[in-house]
Write a protein that holds these residues in place. Sequence first.
Motif, PDB file in Angstrom:
ATOM      1  N   GLU A   1       1.169  -1.279  -0.089  1.00  0.00           N
ATOM      2  CA  GLU A   1       0.167  -0.159  -0.226  1.00  0.00           C
ATOM      3  C   GLU A   1       0.445   1.181  -0.129  1.00  0.00           C
ATOM      4  N   LYS A   2       1.631   1.443   0.261  1.00  0.00           N
ATOM      5  CA  LYS A   2       3.247   2.165   0.233  1.00  0.00           C
ATOM      6  C   LYS A   2       4.841   1.984   0.504  1.00  0.00           C
ATOM      7  N   GLN A   3       5.756   3.170   0.405  1.00  0.00           N
ATOM      8  CA  GLN A   3       6.684   3.142  -0.141  1.00  0.00           C
ATOM      9  C   GLN A   3       7.382   1.877   1.159  1.00  0.00           C
ATOM     10  N   GLY A   4       7.888   0.886   0.300  1.00  0.00           N
ATOM     11  CA  GLY A   4       8.569   0.160   1.714  1.00  0.00           C
ATOM     12  C   GLY A   4       8.042  -0.901   1.719  1.00  0.00           C
ATOM     13  N   ASP A   5       6.864  -1.493   1.023  1.00  0.00           N
ATOM     14  CA  ASP A   5       6.010  -2.646   1.777  1.00  0.00           C
ATOM     15  C   ASP A   5       6.636  -3.761   0.715  1.00  0.00           C
ATOM     16  N   LEU A   6       6.676  -3.609  -0.684  1.00  0.00           N
ATOM     17  CA  LEU A   6       7.344  -4.793  -1.657  1.00  0.00           C
ATOM     18  C   LEU A   6       8.460  -5.248  -0.192  1.00  0.00           C
ATOM     19  N   LEU A   7       9.517  -4.199  -0.393  1.00  0.00           N
ATOM     20  CA  LEU A   7      10.471  -4.973   0.568  1.00  0.00           C
ATOM     21  C   LEU A   7      10.693  -5.761   1.553  1.00  0.00           C
ATOM     22  N   ARG A   8       8.916  -5.860   2.386  1.00  0.00           N
ATOM     23  CA  ARG A   8       9.639  -6.673   3.992  1.00  0.00           C
ATOM     24  C   ARG A   8       8.539  -8.093   2.967  1.00  0.00           C
ATOM     25  N   ASN A   9       8.522  -8.552   2.262  1.00  0.00           N
ATOM     26  CA  ASN A   9       8.563  -9.249   1.083  1.00  0.00           C
ATOM     27  C   ASN A   9       9.885 -10.489   1.280  1.00  0.00           C
ATOM     28  N   ASN A  10      10.262 -11.399   2.456  1.00  0.00           N
ATOM     29  CA  ASN A  10      11.417 -12.102   2.466  1.00  0.00           C
ATOM     30  C   ASN A  10      11.112 -13.192   1.910  1.00  0.00           C
ATOM     31  N   LEU A  11      12.064 -13.571   0.722  1.00  0.00           N
ATOM     32  CA  LEU A  11      11.318 -14.148  -0.994  1.00  0.00           C
ATOM     33  C   LEU A  11      12.984 -14.185  -1.514  1.00  0.00           C
ATOM     34  N   ALA A  12      13.279 -15.560  -1.496  1.00  0.00           N
ATOM     35  CA  ALA A  12      14.507 -16.297  -2.435  1.00  0.00           C
ATOM     36  C   ALA A  12      13.360 -17.394  -2.657  1.00  0.00           C
ATOM     37  N   PHE A  13      14.112 -17.660  -4.518  1.00  0.00           N
ATOM     38  CA  PHE A  13      14.096 -18.669  -5.303  1.00  0.00           C
ATOM     39  C   PHE A  13      15.897 -19.324  -5.275  1.00  0.00           C
ATOM     40  N   VAL A  14      15.314 -21.283  -5.067  1.00  0.00           N
ATOM     41  CA  VAL A  14      16.796 -21.788  -5.584  1.00  0.00           C
ATOM     42  C   VAL A  14      16.151 -22.593  -6.945  1.00  0.00           C
ATOM     43  N   THR A  15      17.331 -22.363  -8.075  1.00  0.00           N
ATOM     44  CA  THR A  15      16.680 -23.228  -9.255  1.00  0.00           C
ATOM     45  C   THR A  15      18.140 -23.468 -10.053  1.00  0.00           C
ATOM     46  N   PHE A  16      17.146 -24.354  -9.996  1.00  0.00           N
ATOM     47  CA  PHE A  16      18.757 -25.864 -11.158  1.00  0.00           C
ATOM     48  C   PHE A  16      18.308 -25.309 -13.477  1.00  0.00           C
ATOM     49  N   ASN A  17      17.074 -24.169 -13.183  1.00  0.00           N
ATOM     50  CA  ASN A  17      17.022 -24.216 -14.861  1.00  0.00           C
ATOM     51  C   ASN A  17      17.939 -23.066 -15.575  1.00  0.00           C
ATOM     52  N   TYR A  18      18.053 -23.315 -15.926  1.00  0.00           N
ATOM     53  CA  TYR A  18      18.792 -21.628 -17.275  1.00  0.00           C
ATOM     54  C   TYR A  18      18.454 -20.861 -17.480  1.00  0.00           C
ATOM     55  N   ASP A  19      17.165 -21.073 -17.731  1.00  0.00           N
ATOM     56  CA  ASP A  19      16.824 -19.557 -18.520  1.00  0.00           C
ATOM     57  C   ASP A  19      15.903 -18.844 -17.448  1.00  0.00           C
ATOM     58  N   VAL A  20      15.536 -17.526 -17.819  1.00  0.00           N
ATOM     59  CA  VAL A  20      15.026 -16.817 -16.900  1.00  0.00           C
ATOM     60  C   VAL A  20      13.239 -16.514 -17.290  1.00  0.00           C
ATOM     61  N   SER A  21      13.126 -17.572 -17.229  1.00  0.00           N
ATOM     62  CA  SER A  21      11.569 -17.078 -17.508  1.00  0.00           C
ATOM     63  C   SER A  21      11.074 -16.657 -15.722  1.00  0.00           C
ATOM     64  N   LEU A  22      11.371 -17.196 -15.086  1.00  0.00           N
ATOM     65  CA  LEU A  22      11.056 -17.056 -13.698  1.00  0.00           C
ATOM     66  C   LEU A  22      11.482 -15.363 -13.184  1.00  0.00           C
ATOM     67  N   GLU A  23      12.072 -14.807 -13.581  1.00  0.00           N
ATOM     68  CA  GLU A  23      12.430 -13.815 -12.801  1.00  0.00           C
ATOM     69  C   GLU A  23      12.232 -11.941 -14.511  1.00  0.00           C
ATOM     70  N   ASN A  24      11.768 -13.222 -15.509  1.00  0.00           N
ATOM     71  CA  ASN A  24      11.269 -12.369 -16.491  1.00  0.00           C
ATOM     72  C   ASN A  24       9.297 -12.172 -16.382  1.00  0.00           C
ATOM     73  N   ARG A  25       8.707 -13.552 -15.584  1.00  0.00           N
ATOM     74  CA  ARG A  25       7.974 -13.553 -15.373  1.00  0.00           C
ATOM     75  C   ARG A  25       7.459 -12.125 -13.897  1.00  0.00           C
ATOM     76  N   ILE A  26       8.235 -12.400 -13.161  1.00  0.00           N
ATOM     77  CA  ILE A  26       7.907 -11.632 -11.773  1.00  0.00           C
ATOM     78  C   ILE A  26       8.082 -10.088 -12.146  1.00  0.00           C
TER      79      ILE A  26
END
Length: 241
Positions: A21-46
Amino acid sequence: MSKCKDDWLRYVLYSLVKDCEKQGDLLRNNLAFVTFNYDVSLENRIFRGLESNERIPNEDKIEFYNRKNLVSHVYGSVRRNGFENTQFGDFFLLDTSFGSNDSPKAKNAKICLDKAWSAAQSIFTIPQKKSANEDVLKIAKETISRAQTVYILGYGFDTTNSELINLKDLAVSSAESPAIHREVYFTNYGNSNRVNKSAGLLLVDDGNIFLESFMAPMTLTQGSYCEKSTKNVYDALAYDF
């Protein structure tokens, strides 16, 4: 949006933005991905999902994209930065009618081949020395060792890959990390017993525990929790997890 044009990352994006709802809220998400894929479709979709959300300040998006541990590609990736719009080019291998070397089609083909060659230098295979990607492996291992809620999606629990990233640190019944109460959710589409046995041995030191076709959610030692879904990733996130 119809399901046929959808994908499971809609649930990730929803979780990321639902409380923004306000500045800084997105950065409160504590999220991380570990992948064995070479492509960057994950990043592109996000990237595409967040860029379409005008409520989130651009500076928050940029800081989020630049998090060092946001996406760890264990075997490397075809692009160093997946959080950007990049056109690979309009080159078709079957079309060899380039004309002269100075023609636009020939120049575009060279650009595409140069990009493909560059991308190939940053990906690795299982037999290669893991030290080639040691920095990423270190981040992946730290991410897993600290994780409290984990979703293992579309993973076959290959022994080599599991050892490479110390996936055994997720063992929900392990006494080695008593301070961490974990929740682990994993998919086994089709209910393969090979995956059931590997997951059971790795997560709860019991190769038989996931062999039943239906497994009720389990609360294990130290209050940790583990759950399996035999649905595909989309349906597992929609209906099970």
